[in-house]
Design a protein around this motif. Structure first.
Motif, mmCIF file in Angstrom:
data_model
loop_
_atom_site.group_PDB
_atom_site.id
_atom_site.type_symbol
_atom_site.label_atom_id
_atom_site.label_comp_id
_atom_site.label_asym_id
_atom_site.label_seq_id
_atom_site.Cartn_x
_atom_site.Cartn_y
_atom_site.Cartn_z
ATOM 1 N N ALA A 146 0.826 -1.205 0.000
ATOM 2 C CA ALA A 146 0.000 0.000 0.000
ATOM 3 C C ALA A 146 0.862 1.258 0.000
ATOM 4 N N ILE A 147 1.946 1.247 0.771
ATOM 5 C CA ILE A 147 2.868 2.390 0.803
ATOM 6 C C ILE A 147 3.515 2.589 -0.563
ATOM 7 N N VAL A 148 3.874 1.492 -1.220
ATOM 8 C CA VAL A 148 4.481 1.576 -2.554
ATOM 9 C C VAL A 148 3.513 2.238 -3.534
ATOM 10 N N VAL A 149 2.234 1.841 -3.484
ATOM 11 C CA VAL A 149 1.228 2.443 -4.366
ATOM 12 C C VAL A 149 1.092 3.933 -4.087
ATOM 13 N N LEU A 150 0.987 4.288 -2.812
ATOM 14 C CA LEU A 150 0.824 5.696 -2.448
ATOM 15 C C LEU A 150 2.019 6.529 -2.900
ATOM 16 N N LEU A 151 3.230 6.049 -2.647
ATOM 17 C CA LEU A 151 4.423 6.802 -3.033
ATOM 18 C C LEU A 151 4.569 6.897 -4.541
ATOM 19 N N GLY A 172 4.396 7.534 -17.989
ATOM 20 C CA GLY A 172 3.970 6.668 -16.897
ATOM 21 C C GLY A 172 2.464 6.475 -16.912
ATOM 22 N N MET A 173 2.021 5.380 -16.329
ATOM 23 C CA MET A 173 0.587 5.092 -16.276
ATOM 24 C C MET A 173 -0.144 6.204 -15.514
ATOM 25 N N PRO A 174 -1.182 6.792 -16.091
ATOM 26 C CA PRO A 174 -1.927 7.844 -15.389
ATOM 27 C C PRO A 174 -2.473 7.314 -14.062
ATOM 28 N N SER A 175 -2.487 8.166 -13.050
ATOM 29 C CA SER A 175 -2.892 7.721 -11.722
ATOM 30 C C SER A 175 -4.329 7.195 -11.659
ATOM 31 N N PRO A 176 -5.321 7.768 -12.382
ATOM 32 C CA PRO A 176 -6.656 7.160 -12.337
ATOM 33 C C PRO A 176 -6.652 5.737 -12.900
ATOM 34 N N VAL A 202 2.076 -2.491 -11.123
ATOM 35 C CA VAL A 202 1.311 -1.294 -11.493
ATOM 36 C C VAL A 202 1.967 -0.042 -10.922
ATOM 37 N N ALA A 203 2.431 -0.122 -9.679
ATOM 38 C CA ALA A 203 3.119 1.027 -9.077
ATOM 39 C C ALA A 203 4.353 1.399 -9.891
ATOM 40 N N TRP A 204 5.081 0.387 -10.366
ATOM 41 C CA TRP A 204 6.267 0.665 -11.184
ATOM 42 C C TRP A 204 5.878 1.341 -12.498
ATOM 43 N N LEU A 205 4.778 0.873 -13.111
ATOM 44 C CA LEU A 205 4.350 1.474 -14.368
ATOM 45 C C LEU A 205 3.981 2.946 -14.186
ATOM 46 N N MET A 206 3.444 3.303 -13.022
ATOM 47 C CA MET A 206 3.060 4.698 -12.796
ATOM 48 C C MET A 206 4.258 5.630 -12.747
ATOM 49 N N VAL A 207 5.412 5.137 -12.310
ATOM 50 C CA VAL A 207 6.601 5.996 -12.233
ATOM 51 C C VAL A 207 7.564 5.708 -13.376
ATOM 52 N N SER A 208 7.163 4.864 -14.325
ATOM 53 C CA SER A 208 8.037 4.515 -15.441
ATOM 54 C C SER A 208 8.015 5.626 -16.491
ATOM 55 N N ARG A 209 8.792 5.410 -17.551
ATOM 56 C CA ARG A 209 8.826 6.349 -18.675
ATOM 57 C C ARG A 209 7.960 5.894 -19.851
ATOM 58 N N VAL A 210 7.161 4.859 -19.616
ATOM 59 C CA VAL A 210 6.268 4.372 -20.657
ATOM 60 C C VAL A 210 5.223 5.439 -20.975
ATOM 61 N N GLU A 211 5.001 5.677 -22.253
ATOM 62 C CA GLU A 211 4.078 6.724 -22.663
ATOM 63 C C GLU A 211 2.656 6.175 -22.795
#
Length: 287
Positions: A146-151, A172-176, A202-211
């Motif tokens: 949960a902390i990983v997702v939040l951060l 990165g994957m949009p937060s919604p 999923v948390a990694w995808l949100m902070v990744s450089r994937v467009e």
């Protein structure tokens, strides 16, 4: 996503008539006046907070008090996720309204704060409660996830405010989308280890450089249709409609598949672009 029109001064509210000082509204700083887009953004934040409320009162508290309604109670879980979906609708429309009617000077800040509540805190808390009520889950490990997702959401929103990207794309994957994918993984009720690994992915995808493409035009309509359909699946599941469980799992599985497939398409496109550039460079070097 709230947008401030750079060609328009902050005075999006017409200058007040000097003769109407009696009502006091003219003395309010422009930065404190809300636009229609800002009101939608606040609706986003409200939905995120209420999702946390229903997760607590309908799932966590019955589990802690040992009442008959324990575990991932259908009605409360469905209500919490529907509220996150409503937050995504507000987030979609506040950007559209802001581009049409303009927003206040604090619109972008309101948007980031609301996204943090609805797509950072709410899904992270959902994961945390899952770790406390699921039979095969480990509470401390779930808390870490949960902390990983939040951060990840915090870092993504901070980067969005600082990095300028080409028009029409997110980095990165949009937060919604990430939040809905995280709760879909939980609702699939897979074994604990695959669930944990998928959430961290999923948390990694949100902070990744994937467009990821921004939801505009046909894509925005498709996204809205998908959200409304997901609400229907959740309602069918909550009221134990025939086939509701299967329909919900199918919808959750499709959400997770989309989260995994879009990066593959983006990577393939980037590789093809790189190859085309190399071919053009070689062709230019030939006599």
């Amino acid at each position: 996503m709230t947008v401030v029109d750079p060609d328009t001064k902050a005075g999006w509210v017409p200058e007040a008539d000097e003769q109407s000082d009696a009502d006091g509204a003219e003395d309010m700083p422009l930065s404190m006046r809300l636009s229609i887009a800002d009101t939608l953004t606040l609706g986003n934040a409200t939905c995120g907070f209420m999702a946390v409320y229903f997760t607590t009162t309908g799932i966590l508290i019955p589990h802690l008090t040992g009442s008959e309604e324990t575990g991932m109670a259908r009605h409360s879980a469905a209500t919490a996720v529907i509220l996150m979906l409503m937050a995504a609708i507000f987030d979609l429309f506040d950007g559209l309204v802001a581009r049409k009617l303009r927003s206040s000077p604090m619109g972008a800040e309101l948007d980031n704060l609301s996204d943090l509540i609805s797509f950072g805190l709410a899904p992270a808390y959902f994961v945390l409660v899952y770790g406390m009520v699921a039979d095969d889950a480990h509470q401390r490990v779930s808390a870490l996830a949960a902390i990983v997702v939040l951060l990840a959401v915090v870092l993504r929103l901070a980067r969005f405010s600082c990095v300028t990207l080409k028009d029409g794309m997110f980095q990165g994957m949009p937060s919604p989308f990430g939040a809905l994918t995280v709760v879909s993984i939980v609702l699939l009720e897979l074994p604990f280890v695959p669930t944990l690994l998928a959430i961290i992915g999923v948390a990694w995808l949100m902070v990744s450089r994937v467009e990821y493409p921004k939801p505009r035009g046909i894509l925005a309509v498709a996204m809205l249709s998908w959200i409304v359909g997901a609400m229907g699946l959740l309602a069918a599941w909550a009221f134990d409609a025939p086939g509701g469980q299967l329909l919900l799992q199918t919808g959750c599985a499709l959400q997770v598949v989309l989260g995994a497939v879009i990066p593959l398409f983006a990577t393939a496109r980037r590789v093809n672009t790189f190859r085309d550039n190399r071919r053009e460079a070689r062709a230019a070097q030939l006599p």
